[in-house]
Design a protein around this motif. Structure first.
Motif, PDB file in Angstrom:
ATOM      1  N   SER A  21       0.809  -1.222   0.000  1.00  0.00           N
ATOM      2  CA  SER A  21       0.000   0.000   0.000  1.00  0.00           C
ATOM      3  C   SER A  21       0.838   1.267   0.000  1.00  0.00           C
ATOM      4  O   SER A  21       0.329   2.344  -0.248  1.00  0.00           O
ATOM      5  CB  SER A  21      -0.926   0.008   1.224  1.00  0.00           C
ATOM      6  N   GLY A  22       2.144   1.143   0.299  1.00  0.00           N
ATOM      7  CA  GLY A  22       2.982   2.330   0.464  1.00  0.00           C
ATOM      8  C   GLY A  22       3.766   2.708  -0.770  1.00  0.00           C
ATOM      9  O   GLY A  22       4.883   3.224  -0.669  1.00  0.00           O
ATOM     10  N   ILE A  23       3.218   2.475  -1.960  1.00  0.00           N
ATOM     11  CA  ILE A  23       3.913   2.794  -3.207  1.00  0.00           C
ATOM     12  C   ILE A  23       3.495   4.176  -3.667  1.00  0.00           C
ATOM     13  O   ILE A  23       2.308   4.466  -3.853  1.00  0.00           O
ATOM     14  CB  ILE A  23       3.614   1.752  -4.289  1.00  0.00           C
ATOM     15  N   ILE A  24       4.468   5.055  -3.864  1.00  0.00           N
ATOM     16  CA  ILE A  24       4.211   6.456  -4.196  1.00  0.00           C
ATOM     17  C   ILE A  24       4.163   6.649  -5.699  1.00  0.00           C
ATOM     18  O   ILE A  24       4.995   6.109  -6.439  1.00  0.00           O
ATOM     19  CB  ILE A  24       5.307   7.349  -3.578  1.00  0.00           C
ATOM     20  N   ILE A  69      10.853  13.270   0.457  1.00  0.00           N
ATOM     21  CA  ILE A  69      10.367  11.904   0.683  1.00  0.00           C
ATOM     22  C   ILE A  69      11.432  11.064   1.365  1.00  0.00           C
ATOM     23  O   ILE A  69      11.156  10.325   2.319  1.00  0.00           O
ATOM     24  CB  ILE A  69       9.935  11.268  -0.659  1.00  0.00           C
ATOM     25  N   TYR A  70      12.666  11.210   0.900  1.00  0.00           N
ATOM     26  CA  TYR A  70      13.766  10.410   1.436  1.00  0.00           C
ATOM     27  C   TYR A  70      14.051  10.740   2.898  1.00  0.00           C
ATOM     28  O   TYR A  70      14.529   9.881   3.654  1.00  0.00           O
ATOM     29  CB  TYR A  70      15.012  10.624   0.587  1.00  0.00           C
ATOM     30  N   ASP A  71      13.744  11.967   3.320  1.00  0.00           N
ATOM     31  CA  ASP A  71      13.889  12.318   4.735  1.00  0.00           C
ATOM     32  C   ASP A  71      13.002  11.444   5.625  1.00  0.00           C
ATOM     33  O   ASP A  71      13.304  11.219   6.799  1.00  0.00           O
ATOM     34  CB  ASP A  71      13.532  13.792   4.966  1.00  0.00           C
ATOM     35  N   GLN A  72      11.886  10.955   5.067  1.00  0.00           N
ATOM     36  CA  GLN A  72      10.943  10.155   5.853  1.00  0.00           C
ATOM     37  C   GLN A  72      11.245   8.661   5.728  1.00  0.00           C
ATOM     38  O   GLN A  72      11.230   7.929   6.720  1.00  0.00           O
ATOM     39  CB  GLN A  72       9.498  10.416   5.393  1.00  0.00           C
ATOM     40  N   LEU A 193       5.835  10.327   4.446  1.00  0.00           N
ATOM     41  CA  LEU A 193       5.399   9.873   5.759  1.00  0.00           C
ATOM     42  C   LEU A 193       4.290   8.834   5.640  1.00  0.00           C
ATOM     43  O   LEU A 193       4.253   7.861   6.395  1.00  0.00           O
ATOM     44  CB  LEU A 193       4.917  11.063   6.590  1.00  0.00           C
ATOM     45  N   ARG A 194       3.393   9.037   4.672  1.00  0.00           N
ATOM     46  CA  ARG A 194       2.326   8.061   4.445  1.00  0.00           C
ATOM     47  C   ARG A 194       2.921   6.690   4.094  1.00  0.00           C
ATOM     48  O   ARG A 194       2.462   5.645   4.589  1.00  0.00           O
ATOM     49  CB  ARG A 194       1.419   8.554   3.334  1.00  0.00           C
ATOM     50  N   ALA A 195       3.935   6.683   3.254  1.00  0.00           N
ATOM     51  CA  ALA A 195       4.592   5.429   2.894  1.00  0.00           C
ATOM     52  C   ALA A 195       5.275   4.809   4.112  1.00  0.00           C
ATOM     53  O   ALA A 195       5.232   3.589   4.319  1.00  0.00           O
ATOM     54  CB  ALA A 195       5.607   5.668   1.778  1.00  0.00           C
ATOM     55  N   GLN A 196       5.895   5.640   4.943  1.00  0.00           N
ATOM     56  CA  GLN A 196       6.557   5.145   6.151  1.00  0.00           C
ATOM     57  C   GLN A 196       5.551   4.514   7.107  1.00  0.00           C
ATOM     58  O   GLN A 196       5.783   3.435   7.664  1.00  0.00           O
ATOM     59  CB  GLN A 196       7.285   6.279   6.853  1.00  0.00           C
ATOM     60  N   ILE A 197       4.416   5.188   7.305  1.00  0.00           N
ATOM     61  CA  ILE A 197       3.388   4.649   8.205  1.00  0.00           C
ATOM     62  C   ILE A 197       2.873   3.314   7.677  1.00  0.00           C
ATOM     63  O   ILE A 197       2.655   2.366   8.434  1.00  0.00           O
ATOM     64  CB  ILE A 197       2.240   5.663   8.367  1.00  0.00           C
ATOM     65  N   HIS A 204      -4.172   1.272   8.030  1.00  0.00           N
ATOM     66  CA  HIS A 204      -5.291   1.619   8.905  1.00  0.00           C
ATOM     67  C   HIS A 204      -4.968   2.772   9.844  1.00  0.00           C
ATOM     68  O   HIS A 204      -5.852   3.271  10.540  1.00  0.00           O
ATOM     69  CB  HIS A 204      -5.714   0.406   9.721  1.00  0.00           C
ATOM     70  N   LYS A 205      -3.695   3.217   9.877  1.00  0.00           N
ATOM     71  CA  LYS A 205      -3.293   4.363  10.712  1.00  0.00           C
ATOM     72  C   LYS A 205      -3.275   5.618   9.856  1.00  0.00           C
ATOM     73  O   LYS A 205      -2.723   5.632   8.765  1.00  0.00           O
ATOM     74  CB  LYS A 205      -1.907   4.103  11.306  1.00  0.00           C
ATOM     75  N   SER A 206      -3.878   6.698  10.368  1.00  0.00           N
ATOM     76  CA  SER A 206      -3.941   7.937   9.604  1.00  0.00           C
ATOM     77  C   SER A 206      -2.590   8.642   9.577  1.00  0.00           C
ATOM     78  O   SER A 206      -1.663   8.311  10.322  1.00  0.00           O
ATOM     79  CB  SER A 206      -5.004   8.877  10.187  1.00  0.00           C
ATOM     80  N   LEU A 207      -2.492   9.654   8.718  1.00  0.00           N
ATOM     81  CA  LEU A 207      -1.271  10.447   8.586  1.00  0.00           C
ATOM     82  C   LEU A 207      -1.008  11.291   9.818  1.00  0.00           C
ATOM     83  O   LEU A 207       0.128  11.673  10.103  1.00  0.00           O
ATOM     84  CB  LEU A 207      -1.422  11.362   7.351  1.00  0.00           C
TER      85      LEU A 207
END
Length: 381
Positions: A21-24, A69-72, A193-197, A204-207
């Motif tokens: 799910s974490g593909i940007i 993005i890379y910072d996250q 950050l969304r990808a990291q989460i 299921h966890k929000s941003l």
């Protein structure tokens, strides 16, 4: 036949695999980027972000977005580089592209066919005008993805008015920006950050309320108090705008869980993403059933397979509950004879704890305990 024959029967439930799910999906400009690494209007798979930074150039938005993005985290990305233009109108046209040619942001629709990966987190940091954001939301609906885009306006009132132009469950608007940063920094870091989460916790966890890396301040002065529902931040959240705050626990975070949905059931970002991921996981997990003989055994296997996945998601804490079933009223004999089967399932997503009420009471009743304890101490002395 004179002997023994063994039939290998493939019945029963099948395991349904989790999807990434974490593909940007990133839309960006960079006239000086390496044209072989990032050809124009082409979905490019980036599996090692750090390795391509040197090829991203220094003009446009590509390098700055990748750095943010890379910072996250270092996720899998689908990058579509579009041409830079001199006017906003021409730039919008280049970013949006042509749906028939799969150019511009429509190239994201061809990503799975060309790269094997479907982007789930979409954005065009620094390029997301109203026209671009509208087009991205359309593409996101087809990809079952989420768009993160900037809210446009100089004041809370202007941004709230801008929000009213959208009615897309797949869209989250963010305002203002991180300080001393390019115009798309808040969006790019939200995507990372969304990808990291997704990688560390799940879809299921929000941003909201997760530490953001690489930022030092907020571009606008906003009053925030976690115990006050009349602040600037509360007004933005009431308008379904995700904003930026310095967390009471320390560091900077995004604050807000709401999408631009016109359907209350999909008001929360996790509800939208839960629906998207369950839809795709179950559909892909039941491909094996297509074109098999439609018997009661097949129907039972389909239902059992779906229920096994739903139970697994409940056990993981990603769902509150869910169930799949066969409804004979929706499956008349003539439809079944024609090879058509209808299966129902429902689910309850885990809502984010958006509001916590604490009831504080002042009382003198603990003095009674003090007196008893004092009497015990004196007696012991």
């Amino acid at each position: 036949m004179h002997g023994i024959k063994t039939n290998v029967l493939t019945t029963g439930t099948r395991a349904i695999a989790a999807l990434s799910s974490g593909i940007i999906g990133l839309i960006a400009t960079a006239d000086d980027a390496d044209a072989q690494t990032f050809p124009l209007d082409t979905p490019v798979l980036v599996s090692n972000l750090r390795a391509v930074l040197a090829d991203a150039g220094t003009t446009g938005t590509l390098r700055t977005a990748l750095d943010a993005i890379y910072d996250q985290t270092s996720p899998i990305l689908i990058v579509v580089r579009v041409a830079e233009a001199e006017t906003e109108e021409d730039q919008d046209a280049a970013v949006i592209g042509d749906a028939g040619l799969y150019s511009g942001l429509y190239a994201l629709l061809a990503a799975q066919a060309q790269t094997g990966y479907r982007p789930r987190i979409l954005g065009a940091p620094g390029l997301d005008t109203q026209a671009v954001t509208t087009a991205l939301a359309t593409v996101a609906r087809r990809l079952r993805a989420m768009v993160y885009a900037r809210g446009i306006g100089n004041t809370i009132a202007e941004v709230a008015a801008y929000r009213e132009d959208f009615a897309a469950r797949e869209l989250m608007l963010i305002w203002p920006n991180w300080s001393n940063a390019f115009a798309g920094d808040a969006v790019a870091r939200a995507m990372g950050l969304r990808a990291q989460i997704d990688q560390e916790t799940g879809w299921h966890k929000s941003l909201s309320n997760v530490a953001v890396q690489g930022v030092t301040g907020i571009s606008e002065n906003l009053f925030f108090d976690i115990q006050d529902d009349t602040t600037d931040v509360a007004l933005l959240n009431d308008a379904q705008i995700t904003t930026l705050v310095r967390s009471p626990a320390g560091g900077f975070v995004y604050w807000g869980n709401r999408t631009c949905s016109d359907e209350p059931l999909f008001a929360f970002e996790p509800a939208v993403r839960t629906s998207q991921m369950i839809q795709d996981e179950i559909a892909r997990g039941l491909v094996w059933a297509s074109d098999r003989p439609l018997t009661r055994f097949l129907i039972k296997d389909v239902v059992d397979t779906g229920n096994a996945r739903l139970r697994s998601l409940v056990a993981q804490g990603r769902l509150i509950g869910g169930r799949m079933w066969f409804d004979d009223a929706l499956n008349p004999a003539e439809n079944l004879a024609n090879g058509q089967l209808v299966i129902d399932y429902d689910f309850t997503p885990a809502a984010p704890l958006e509001g916590l009420t604490l009831n504080q009471r002042i009382t003198d009743r603990y003095y009674a305990d003090l007196a008893a304890e004092l009497a015990t101490d004196l007696a012991a002395a």
